[in-house]
Design a protein around this motif. Structure first.
Motif, PDB file in Angstrom:
ATOM      1  N   ASP A 137       0.851  -1.194   0.000  1.00  0.00           N
ATOM      2  CA  ASP A 137       0.000   0.000   0.000  1.00  0.00           C
ATOM      3  C   ASP A 137       0.884   1.239   0.000  1.00  0.00           C
ATOM      4  N   PRO A 138       0.918   1.995  -1.096  1.00  0.00           N
ATOM      5  CA  PRO A 138       1.768   3.189  -1.164  1.00  0.00           C
ATOM      6  C   PRO A 138       1.329   4.297  -0.218  1.00  0.00           C
ATOM      7  N   ARG A 139       0.146   4.182   0.372  1.00  0.00           N
ATOM      8  CA  ARG A 139      -0.316   5.203   1.308  1.00  0.00           C
ATOM      9  C   ARG A 139       0.205   4.960   2.727  1.00  0.00           C
ATOM     10  N   ILE A 140       0.904   3.860   2.917  1.00  0.00           N
ATOM     11  CA  ILE A 140       1.510   3.566   4.209  1.00  0.00           C
ATOM     12  C   ILE A 140       2.949   4.066   4.201  1.00  0.00           C
ATOM     13  N   VAL A 141       3.280   4.897   5.161  1.00  0.00           N
ATOM     14  CA  VAL A 141       4.621   5.459   5.314  1.00  0.00           C
ATOM     15  C   VAL A 141       5.259   4.809   6.531  1.00  0.00           C
ATOM     16  N   ARG A 142       6.482   4.360   6.392  1.00  0.00           N
ATOM     17  CA  ARG A 142       7.149   3.742   7.533  1.00  0.00           C
ATOM     18  C   ARG A 142       8.328   4.591   7.985  1.00  0.00           C
ATOM     19  N   VAL A 143       8.391   4.817   9.280  1.00  0.00           N
ATOM     20  CA  VAL A 143       9.452   5.615   9.905  1.00  0.00           C
ATOM     21  C   VAL A 143      10.109   4.752  10.966  1.00  0.00           C
ATOM     22  N   ASN A 144      11.409   4.601  10.885  1.00  0.00           N
ATOM     23  CA  ASN A 144      12.150   3.760  11.828  1.00  0.00           C
ATOM     24  C   ASN A 144      13.065   4.638  12.670  1.00  0.00           C
ATOM     25  N   LEU A 145      12.798   4.739  13.963  1.00  0.00           N
ATOM     26  CA  LEU A 145      13.653   5.518  14.848  1.00  0.00           C
ATOM     27  C   LEU A 145      14.912   4.730  15.188  1.00  0.00           C
ATOM     28  N   ALA A 146      15.994   5.445  15.457  1.00  0.00           N
ATOM     29  CA  ALA A 146      17.280   4.808  15.692  1.00  0.00           C
ATOM     30  C   ALA A 146      17.281   3.956  16.955  1.00  0.00           C
ATOM     31  N   ARG A 147      16.442   4.314  17.919  1.00  0.00           N
ATOM     32  CA  ARG A 147      16.343   3.568  19.167  1.00  0.00           C
ATOM     33  C   ARG A 147      14.989   3.866  19.779  1.00  0.00           C
TER      34      ARG A 147
ATOM     35  N   LEU B  12      15.893  10.689  16.595  1.00  0.00           N
ATOM     36  CA  LEU B  12      16.807  10.361  15.495  1.00  0.00           C
ATOM     37  C   LEU B  12      16.097   9.394  14.556  1.00  0.00           C
ATOM     38  N   ILE B  13      15.939   9.799  13.312  1.00  0.00           N
ATOM     39  CA  ILE B  13      15.267   8.962  12.323  1.00  0.00           C
ATOM     40  C   ILE B  13      16.325   8.275  11.478  1.00  0.00           C
ATOM     41  N   ASP B  14      16.271   6.977  11.438  1.00  0.00           N
ATOM     42  CA  ASP B  14      17.181   6.218  10.586  1.00  0.00           C
ATOM     43  C   ASP B  14      16.722   6.209   9.135  1.00  0.00           C
ATOM     44  N   GLU B  15      15.406   6.125   8.936  1.00  0.00           N
ATOM     45  CA  GLU B  15      14.928   5.874   7.585  1.00  0.00           C
ATOM     46  C   GLU B  15      13.484   6.313   7.451  1.00  0.00           C
ATOM     47  N   ILE B  16      13.165   6.949   6.340  1.00  0.00           N
ATOM     48  CA  ILE B  16      11.786   7.277   5.984  1.00  0.00           C
ATOM     49  C   ILE B  16      11.536   6.694   4.606  1.00  0.00           C
ATOM     50  N   VAL B  17      10.572   5.817   4.465  1.00  0.00           N
ATOM     51  CA  VAL B  17      10.266   5.192   3.192  1.00  0.00           C
ATOM     52  C   VAL B  17       8.855   5.583   2.790  1.00  0.00           C
ATOM     53  N   THR B  18       8.704   6.258   1.660  1.00  0.00           N
ATOM     54  CA  THR B  18       7.410   6.749   1.224  1.00  0.00           C
ATOM     55  C   THR B  18       7.386   6.843  -0.289  1.00  0.00           C
ATOM     56  N   ALA B  19       6.239   7.136  -0.847  1.00  0.00           N
ATOM     57  CA  ALA B  19       6.097   7.196  -2.291  1.00  0.00           C
ATOM     58  C   ALA B  19       6.818   8.394  -2.893  1.00  0.00           C
ATOM     59  N   GLU B  20       7.058   9.440  -2.100  1.00  0.00           N
ATOM     60  CA  GLU B  20       7.822  10.583  -2.574  1.00  0.00           C
ATOM     61  C   GLU B  20       8.633  11.139  -1.419  1.00  0.00           C
ATOM     62  N   PRO B  21       9.772  11.771  -1.711  1.00  0.00           N
ATOM     63  CA  PRO B  21      10.615  12.302  -0.632  1.00  0.00           C
ATOM     64  C   PRO B  21       9.870  13.357   0.170  1.00  0.00           C
ATOM     65  N   ARG B  22      10.158  13.423   1.450  1.00  0.00           N
ATOM     66  CA  ARG B  22       9.596  14.467   2.297  1.00  0.00           C
ATOM     67  C   ARG B  22      10.595  14.829   3.363  1.00  0.00           C
ATOM     68  N   LYS B  23      10.436  16.015   3.886  1.00  0.00           N
ATOM     69  CA  LYS B  23      11.407  16.544   4.847  1.00  0.00           C
ATOM     70  C   LYS B  23      10.729  16.758   6.192  1.00  0.00           C
TER      71      LYS B  23
END
Length: 344
Positions: free
Chosen positions: A88-98, A329-340
């Motif tokens: 599902d491209p509408r799901i955004v996953r954010v992984n914190l460093a800890r 601290l964000i390790d990774e943001i994976v989404t359909a388009e870049p965001r800040k």
């Protein structure tokens, strides 16, 4: 590879949506963004994702996003989020460093939302995703914050219910802000409130109090809290105590006023003791026994330590704030388009 969003994030990964034609369309802000902090929720995530997706489609069609924030989970939570986002491209996953804790996990998700309305909800299914429809109706009536007040708590211990009620009553009696009682972070907020919340830089965050402080048109919606779908609660007694301290010291100066009151009481008692000694001296009556002396010593000793503890709590908040460390601290943001991220 998108440009690194900020010093608080190590990388941002952009992935192509499942339908190339959709990815080429102009990006428009979704109607609803859902922020879901997750910590060791592998048992509940699939069921939560199904119910939350259905609730979003019912009110927003295809105009929504669900942001899962993995708060340093030690189980398969992140793997499950990855699987969900691939389908599902509408799901955004954010992984914190800890593990940063619930409040900062919510803050991390809030920093990248794009929706006109933002729902904050936990993944344990104690808060029903289907309430989004009723919340959106209240938003259409002009309210900017719709918070869910717990009418009943299923499968929660008497100790937890009693301590929660005691905390909210105590906080309400001493707080300088009208913070609703029996209310968690489960709420729908407007874009304007979300932007103001993101602009607040404080480290020890008590989001329900911060949203109350922001003002705007706020209203409640009553609901019966369901038992956990699976697993065990992640809010241990120590975490609840830390959250309570953040609320008490973040929205009230009453503890400092209590220290002042104790100081004046100590002065008054000291003056009374001096008068008692003088009267005994002039009337030739010697004070005997050590019990009274010991009691006075203990009283003042406890009073001093109590005052030091209160001042230490505020000094600790100041210490954490002036260090100026990133909130998360964000390790990774994976989404359909870049965001800040807006802050960090």
């Amino acid at each position: 590879m998108a440009k690194r969003p900020s010093a608080t994030a190590s990388k941002t990964v952009a992935v192509r949506a499942s339908k190339p034609s959709t990815a080429r369309r102009p990006v428009r802000a979704p109607k609803v963004s859902v922020v879901v902090p997750c910590y060791n929720e592998q048992e509940t995530l699939p069921a939560f994702a199904d119910r939350m997706t259905a609730a979003c489609r019912a009110v927003a069609g295809a105009s929504y996003e669900i942001i899962f924030v993995n708060d340093g989970s030690r189980d398969r939570t992140w793997n499950i989020i990855e699987t969900l986002s691939r389908g599902d491209p509408r799901i955004v996953r954010v992984n914190l460093a800890r593990n940063h804790g619930h409040q900062l996990a919510v803050t991390a998700g809030m920093s990248i939302v794009r929706g006109d309305w933002i729902l904050i909800i936990d993944a344990d299914l104690q808060d029903p995703p289907e309430m989004l429809a009723d919340m959106m109706k209240l938003g259409a009536d002009g309210f900017e914050v719709i918070y869910a007040r717990r009418r009943a708590r299923a499968d929660e211990t008497h100790f937890k219910v009693a301590t929660a009620k005691l905390f909210y009553r105590l906080l309400g009696s001493i707080s300088e802000v009208n913070i609703p009682q029996d209310v968690g972070d489960f709420r729908l907020i407007s874009r304007r409130i979300a932007d103001r919340l993101n602009a607040m830089p404080e480290q020890d965050r008590f989001i329900r109090g911060m949203v109350a402080w922001l003002g705007g048109r706020q209203t409640e919606i009553l609901y019966d809290r369901d038992p956990r779908y699976a697993g065990e609660t992640k809010y241990t007694l120590s975490k609840m105590i830390r959250l309570a301290l953040a609320g008490l010291t973040g929205f009230s100066t009453a503890p400092l006023n209590l220290a002042i009151i104790l100081a004046f009481v100590g002065i008054a008692m000291g003056f009374a003791i001096v008068v008692y000694i003088l009267i005994g001296y002039f009337f030739g009556q010697a004070t005997r026994g050590w019990s009274s002396l010991a009691l006075i010593t203990v009283f003042f000793g406890v009073g001093q330590f109590f005052c030091i503890a209160i001042m230490g709590a505020y000094l600790g908040r100041t210490y954490m704030q002036v260090k100026g460390r990133p909130l998360y601290l964000i390790d990774e943001i994976v989404t359909a388009e870049p965001r800040k991220p807006r802050n960090g």
